[in-house]
Design a protein around this motif. Structure first.
Motif, PDB file in Angstrom:
ATOM      1  N   TRP A  19       0.811  -1.221   0.000  1.00 40.89           N
ATOM      2  CA  TRP A  19       0.000   0.000   0.000  1.00 40.89           C
ATOM      3  C   TRP A  19       0.840   1.266   0.000  1.00 40.89           C
ATOM      4  O   TRP A  19       2.029   1.252   0.299  1.00 40.89           O
ATOM      5  CB  TRP A  19      -0.970   0.007   1.176  1.00 40.89           C
ATOM      6  CG  TRP A  19      -0.341   0.072   2.531  1.00 40.89           C
ATOM      7  CD1 TRP A  19      -0.063   1.203   3.236  1.00 40.89           C
ATOM      8  CD2 TRP A  19       0.067  -1.023   3.360  1.00 40.89           C
ATOM      9  NE1 TRP A  19       0.489   0.882   4.450  1.00 40.89           N
ATOM     10  CE2 TRP A  19       0.587  -0.478   4.559  1.00 40.89           C
ATOM     11  CE3 TRP A  19       0.054  -2.419   3.204  1.00 40.89           C
ATOM     12  CZ2 TRP A  19       1.083  -1.285   5.588  1.00 40.89           C
ATOM     13  CZ3 TRP A  19       0.552  -3.215   4.232  1.00 40.89           C
ATOM     14  CH2 TRP A  19       1.052  -2.652   5.397  1.00 40.89           C
ATOM     15  N   CYS A  20       0.154   2.370  -0.331  1.00 38.38           N
ATOM     16  CA  CYS A  20       0.722   3.710  -0.305  1.00 38.38           C
ATOM     17  C   CYS A  20       0.320   4.343   1.025  1.00 38.38           C
ATOM     18  O   CYS A  20      -0.871   4.415   1.348  1.00 38.38           O
ATOM     19  CB  CYS A  20       0.141   4.511  -1.486  1.00 38.38           C
ATOM     20  SG  CYS A  20       0.261   6.297  -1.308  1.00 38.38           S
ATOM     21  N   ALA A  26      -4.223   0.347  -1.906  1.00 38.80           N
ATOM     22  CA  ALA A  26      -3.422  -0.876  -1.854  1.00 38.80           C
ATOM     23  C   ALA A  26      -3.706  -1.793  -3.043  1.00 38.80           C
ATOM     24  O   ALA A  26      -4.730  -1.644  -3.725  1.00 38.80           O
ATOM     25  CB  ALA A  26      -3.716  -1.625  -0.558  1.00 38.80           C
ATOM     26  N   VAL A  27      -2.783  -2.709  -3.273  1.00 40.50           N
ATOM     27  CA  VAL A  27      -3.009  -3.816  -4.200  1.00 40.50           C
ATOM     28  C   VAL A  27      -2.681  -5.118  -3.466  1.00 40.50           C
ATOM     29  O   VAL A  27      -1.904  -5.117  -2.515  1.00 40.50           O
ATOM     30  CB  VAL A  27      -2.134  -3.718  -5.483  1.00 40.50           C
ATOM     31  CG1 VAL A  27      -2.465  -2.452  -6.273  1.00 40.50           C
ATOM     32  CG2 VAL A  27      -0.640  -3.753  -5.148  1.00 40.50           C
ATOM     33  N   VAL A  49      -8.156  -1.740  -0.886  1.00 37.10           N
ATOM     34  CA  VAL A  49      -7.549  -2.484  -1.993  1.00 37.10           C
ATOM     35  C   VAL A  49      -8.255  -2.118  -3.292  1.00 37.10           C
ATOM     36  O   VAL A  49      -9.475  -2.192  -3.397  1.00 37.10           O
ATOM     37  CB  VAL A  49      -7.616  -4.006  -1.755  1.00 37.10           C
ATOM     38  CG1 VAL A  49      -7.001  -4.748  -2.937  1.00 37.10           C
ATOM     39  CG2 VAL A  49      -6.900  -4.374  -0.461  1.00 37.10           C
ATOM     40  N   GLU A  50      -7.452  -1.699  -4.275  1.00 38.60           N
ATOM     41  CA  GLU A  50      -8.013  -1.262  -5.561  1.00 38.60           C
ATOM     42  C   GLU A  50      -8.004  -2.355  -6.619  1.00 38.60           C
ATOM     43  O   GLU A  50      -8.828  -2.357  -7.518  1.00 38.60           O
ATOM     44  CB  GLU A  50      -7.199  -0.075  -6.096  1.00 38.60           C
ATOM     45  CG  GLU A  50      -7.344   1.172  -5.261  1.00 38.60           C
ATOM     46  CD  GLU A  50      -6.694   2.358  -5.933  1.00 38.60           C
ATOM     47  OE1 GLU A  50      -7.328   3.424  -5.960  1.00 38.60           O
ATOM     48  OE2 GLU A  50      -5.554   2.217  -6.422  1.00 38.60           O
ATOM     49  N   CYS A 119      -0.711   3.070  -7.786  1.00 44.62           N
ATOM     50  CA  CYS A 119      -1.489   2.748  -6.584  1.00 44.62           C
ATOM     51  C   CYS A 119      -1.237   3.891  -5.614  1.00 44.62           C
ATOM     52  O   CYS A 119      -0.191   3.939  -4.965  1.00 44.62           O
ATOM     53  CB  CYS A 119      -1.037   1.418  -6.010  1.00 44.62           C
ATOM     54  SG  CYS A 119      -1.800   1.038  -4.423  1.00 44.62           S
ATOM     55  N   GLY A 120      -2.171   4.847  -5.550  1.00 47.12           N
ATOM     56  CA  GLY A 120      -1.916   6.056  -4.787  1.00 47.12           C
ATOM     57  C   GLY A 120      -0.685   6.739  -5.361  1.00 47.12           C
ATOM     58  O   GLY A 120      -0.608   6.987  -6.560  1.00 47.12           O
TER      59      GLY A 120
END
Ligand SMILES: [Zn+2]
Ligand SMILES: [Zn+2]
Length: 214
Positions: A19-20, A26-27, A49-50, A119-120
């Protein structure tokens, strides 16, 4: 910047929640199974989570994807389309390894060499590294000097290449020509076992260490 490794499946596959810190986006990389454990880690971390990202089409990396995607209502990205036959063959893979029945998976998006996934405030570069499977991809965060390499490279070893579509020389070339140039100080999280750095593997990994002369 956060990274949490969640070992899943009887193969102790290193699923990663990444995550950022700034955005808490997050992924999840390679949710091979044990979705309840992954969900608990996500809740504990408090991230959003994306998407799911897959390094390759083997069951121990993919098996929990459909359930996790449904649970979180998120897409599945990757691997490279050359691994389609592994995703089509998930029912047979689950039979072979004594896993719960796993239907074929169609990702929402395939990944190609050179793509960048945001991601972010973090960015993951996609590096196509065939050899373990033909469609294997590695994710690289250049700023964090961190890579998620699936079953391409391990601490002290390399991935198997005796499956259909695998090739040892191609695998070694992927590691030497595409991963090692990213820098000795890059740390990597493999699909199984402990972390290491590219520099350490260049020095000591019997399969891919720099050749010594004299
Ligand atoms: Zn594999
Ligand atoms: Zn694996």
């Amino acid at each position: 910047m956060g990274n949490r490794v969640i070992p899943v499946t009887p193969f102790d596959q290193n699923c990663s929640l990444v995550w950022c810190d700034a955005t808490k986006k997050a992924v999840v990389i390679d949710p091979g199974g044990d979705v309840a454990i992954i969900m608990a880690a996500i809740a504990q971390t408090g991230v959003t989570v994306e998407k799911i990202i897959l390094t390759h089409g083997h069951l121990d990396h993919v098996g929990g994807s459909a359930a996790l995607a449904a649970e979180l209502n998120i897409p599945v990205w990757g691997p490279h389309p050359a691994d389609q036959y592994w995703l089509d063959g998930l029912p047979r893979q689950s039979q072979m390894f004594g896993f719960p029945f796993t239907p074929a998976l169609q990702p929402n998006q395939w990944l190609q060499e050179g793509e960048v996934i945001a991601c972010g405030e973090r960015q993951f570069e996609v590096i196509h590294c065939p050899g373990h499977t033909p469609g294997h991809v590695v994710l690289f965060d250049r700023e964090a000097k961190q890579a998620w390499v699936g079953d391409v490279l391990f601490a002290g070893s390399v991935g198997r290449s005796d499956f259909p579509g695998g090739d040892h020389d191609t695998l070694v070339a992927s590691i030497r020509d595409k991963l090692f140039p990213l820098g000795d100080d890059v740390s990597f999280i493999p699909g199984h076992g402990p972390d290491s750095t590219f520099g350490e593997e260049r020095r000591s990994n019997p399969f891919v260490a720099d050749r010594r002369f004299g």
